[in-house]
Each structure stands twice: as structure tokens, then as C-alpha cells.
Design a protein around this motif. Sequence first.
Motif, PDB file in Angstrom:
ATOM      1  N   GLU A 212       0.818  -1.214   0.000  1.00 43.00           N
ATOM      2  CA  GLU A 212       0.000   0.000   0.000  1.00 43.00           C
ATOM      3  C   GLU A 212       0.851   1.264   0.000  1.00 43.00           C
ATOM      4  O   GLU A 212       0.562   2.229  -0.708  1.00 43.00           O
ATOM      5  CB  GLU A 212      -0.947  -0.009   1.205  1.00 43.00           C
ATOM      6  N   GLU A 213       1.913   1.252   0.803  1.00 45.68           N
ATOM      7  CA  GLU A 213       2.787   2.424   0.859  1.00 45.68           C
ATOM      8  C   GLU A 213       4.169   2.001   1.345  1.00 45.68           C
ATOM      9  O   GLU A 213       4.304   1.215   2.275  1.00 45.68           O
ATOM     10  CB  GLU A 213       2.203   3.494   1.788  1.00 45.68           C
ATOM     11  N   GLY A 214       5.201   2.532   0.679  1.00 50.19           N
ATOM     12  CA  GLY A 214       6.573   2.189   1.044  1.00 50.19           C
ATOM     13  C   GLY A 214       7.005   0.861   0.437  1.00 50.19           C
ATOM     14  O   GLY A 214       6.334   0.285  -0.412  1.00 50.19           O
ATOM     15  N   GLY A 215       8.149   0.373   0.898  1.00 54.41           N
ATOM     16  CA  GLY A 215       8.642  -0.925   0.459  1.00 54.41           C
ATOM     17  C   GLY A 215       9.303  -0.931  -0.909  1.00 54.41           C
ATOM     18  O   GLY A 215       9.564  -2.006  -1.471  1.00 54.41           O
ATOM     19  N   GLU A 216       9.600   0.247  -1.469  1.00 50.28           N
ATOM     20  CA  GLU A 216      10.211   0.292  -2.798  1.00 50.28           C
ATOM     21  C   GLU A 216      11.632  -0.278  -2.771  1.00 50.28           C
ATOM     22  O   GLU A 216      12.339  -0.194  -1.769  1.00 50.28           O
ATOM     23  CB  GLU A 216      10.272   1.725  -3.323  1.00 50.28           C
ATOM     24  N   THR A 217      12.030  -0.844  -3.884  1.00 53.63           N
ATOM     25  CA  THR A 217      13.437  -1.187  -4.089  1.00 53.63           C
ATOM     26  C   THR A 217      14.121   0.053  -4.639  1.00 53.63           C
ATOM     27  O   THR A 217      13.677   0.626  -5.631  1.00 53.63           O
ATOM     28  CB  THR A 217      13.585  -2.351  -5.083  1.00 53.63           C
ATOM     29  N   MET A 218      15.199   0.475  -3.987  1.00 52.44           N
ATOM     30  CA  MET A 218      15.821   1.748  -4.358  1.00 52.44           C
ATOM     31  C   MET A 218      17.262   1.527  -4.834  1.00 52.44           C
ATOM     32  O   MET A 218      17.955   0.618  -4.399  1.00 52.44           O
ATOM     33  CB  MET A 218      15.825   2.701  -3.164  1.00 52.44           C
ATOM     34  N   PHE A 219      17.681   2.406  -5.743  1.00 49.25           N
ATOM     35  CA  PHE A 219      19.054   2.428  -6.244  1.00 49.25           C
ATOM     36  C   PHE A 219      19.586   3.856  -6.066  1.00 49.25           C
ATOM     37  O   PHE A 219      19.453   4.701  -6.957  1.00 49.25           O
ATOM     38  CB  PHE A 219      19.105   2.018  -7.714  1.00 49.25           C
ATOM     39  N   PRO A 220      20.188   4.167  -4.921  1.00 47.56           N
ATOM     40  CA  PRO A 220      20.586   5.549  -4.628  1.00 47.56           C
ATOM     41  C   PRO A 220      21.707   6.084  -5.519  1.00 47.56           C
ATOM     42  O   PRO A 220      21.851   7.291  -5.670  1.00 47.56           O
ATOM     43  CB  PRO A 220      21.041   5.482  -3.170  1.00 47.56           C
TER      44      PRO A 220
END
Length: 290
Positions: A212-220
Motif C-alpha cells: 500500500e505504501e513504502g517498500g520500494e526497491t531503491m538504487f541511490p
Amino acid sequence: MKSKSIRGNWSLKTKKFGSIPVIFLCIFFFLSGFFGSSLFSKSQDDRPRSRFLESTNEATQNNLLPAGESGDNSITSIPFQILSWKPRALYFPNFANSEQCESIIEMARGGLEPSILALREGETEEQTKGVRTSSGMFISASEDKTGILYAIEEKISRATRIPRVNGEAFNILRYEVGQRYMSHYDAFNPAEYGPQKSQRIASFLLYLSDVEEGGETMFPFENGLNMDGSYGYEDCIGLKVRPRQGDGLLFYSLLHNGTIDPTSLHGSCPVIKGEKWVATKWIRDQEQDD
């Protein structure tokens, strides 16, 4: 003078009447050509275009080369989107269906344990506390009697062009509200972790649930950003991929020369609302024991 005038008028009238058949002939040929070309083009448009498509497909099938013992006798199409070249990250929509995803969640739910980290030389669990707060379990395709994991594994091998025997067992993970995985590399730097028998080439994440919100896979570090030394491995910044059930994310940890891609640093943003389930497949440069 009058007769000359009369003769002149008669001559003028004769020319006028004589030009009428010529005009009609011109109109006739013009209309004939117009309608003729229309009929011809209509007959051309009426040809079934599907037949051309069919013949193209048939030609493609008939021109397939004979496959080797480990190859395929058919063409496989797996749609994907390139998200980034630095790192090389590809997105696969609808890679698995909802039934497959739910089945994988159920087979893992009862065996979840706190996720662990591979420690660097001289590092302790206490020092890394809070870096990875999810729970998970490992399961290989051979342990799954439903055949779902084998089917997913086969599809991953086609998407990556790397044999399925090079993959580790699936790591099924659950992230609850507040849980995260701080930015890290999936490949192991020998200078930090010691000599490696094999190296992780790529990672494939199959999202098993919506979040629903958050939990993204990120590549900083995407495209070289935030690499000035100020990034603290906690902030959820850079390229972000939101989990959607059934979608897949593939990214490569190594460059073409075999060294670790510095832009492949990635993490899992904290779940704000809902629950995140993901099946991770780490792929190595050598065959793995099942």
C-alpha cells in the motif's frame, strides 16, 4: 466586309462547337482513370493482411535452427522495460500470475525466520543490527512439489540468458511495517569478504504482493548520483521501484569486465502501510548445487 465578317463569325462558332467533343473525351478519360485506379486500390486494400502476417509467422517458424540438447525449439517472448543502464535494471510486468504468487507465500509462511547478513571480515552481528530487519526462508525448486518454483526459475533463466543451474535457492522474504534493508551490494567484494569461489552476477526480485505504501526497491547511486561520499546507506533516494504483485525486477551486480558495478548499490525502503512479500533469486557465475 459583311461577308468577311459573317465568314469570320461562322468560323468562330465552328471552333467552339468542335472543341466540345474534345472536352467530353478529356472528361471521359479522366473519370475512367480515376474510377479505375480507385477500384484497383480497393482491390489491393481488400486483400487479407492477416495472410501476410501468417506467412511471416510461418516463415519465422520454418526458418528456426535445430536446437542443441539444452536449447529450445520455439521462440519465447518475455516483455520487459529498461529502467536504467547504470545500474543495468530491467522491469518485467506480469512475470507471474496472482495464483503463483499466493502459492509461494503460503509455502513460505510457516518457515520464516529473522533474515541474516553475510558478515565482512571482522564484523559482528551486533554491529549490523538494524541493517536488515525482514524475515525469510530459503527454498529450492526441487523442494516445491507443486512445480511453481521450477516454472518461475525456468522463466528467469530465459529472461536473464543465464542457465537456471547458476541460481541459488529462492529467498522468500516478508517485510512488515517499519521493516527495511539498508543499501548494500549483492556481490561480495573479496577485499571485504575474503576470496570467493563464485560471484553473484545478477539478482531477480519477484514481487509476490502489492504494498500500500513504502517498500520500494531503491538504487541511490543510479547514473552516478549521490556518490560523493555523503550518502549514509539509510535514506530512501534515487531510482525507486514500487512492488506490484507478479512483476519482476532484474539488475546486474557485475560490469562486463567482472568487477562490481558501484551503481548496483540497492536497498529496500521501509514499509509504511501493508506488507511486502518478495522472492529473490541470486544468480552466480558458476553452477550451484540444488
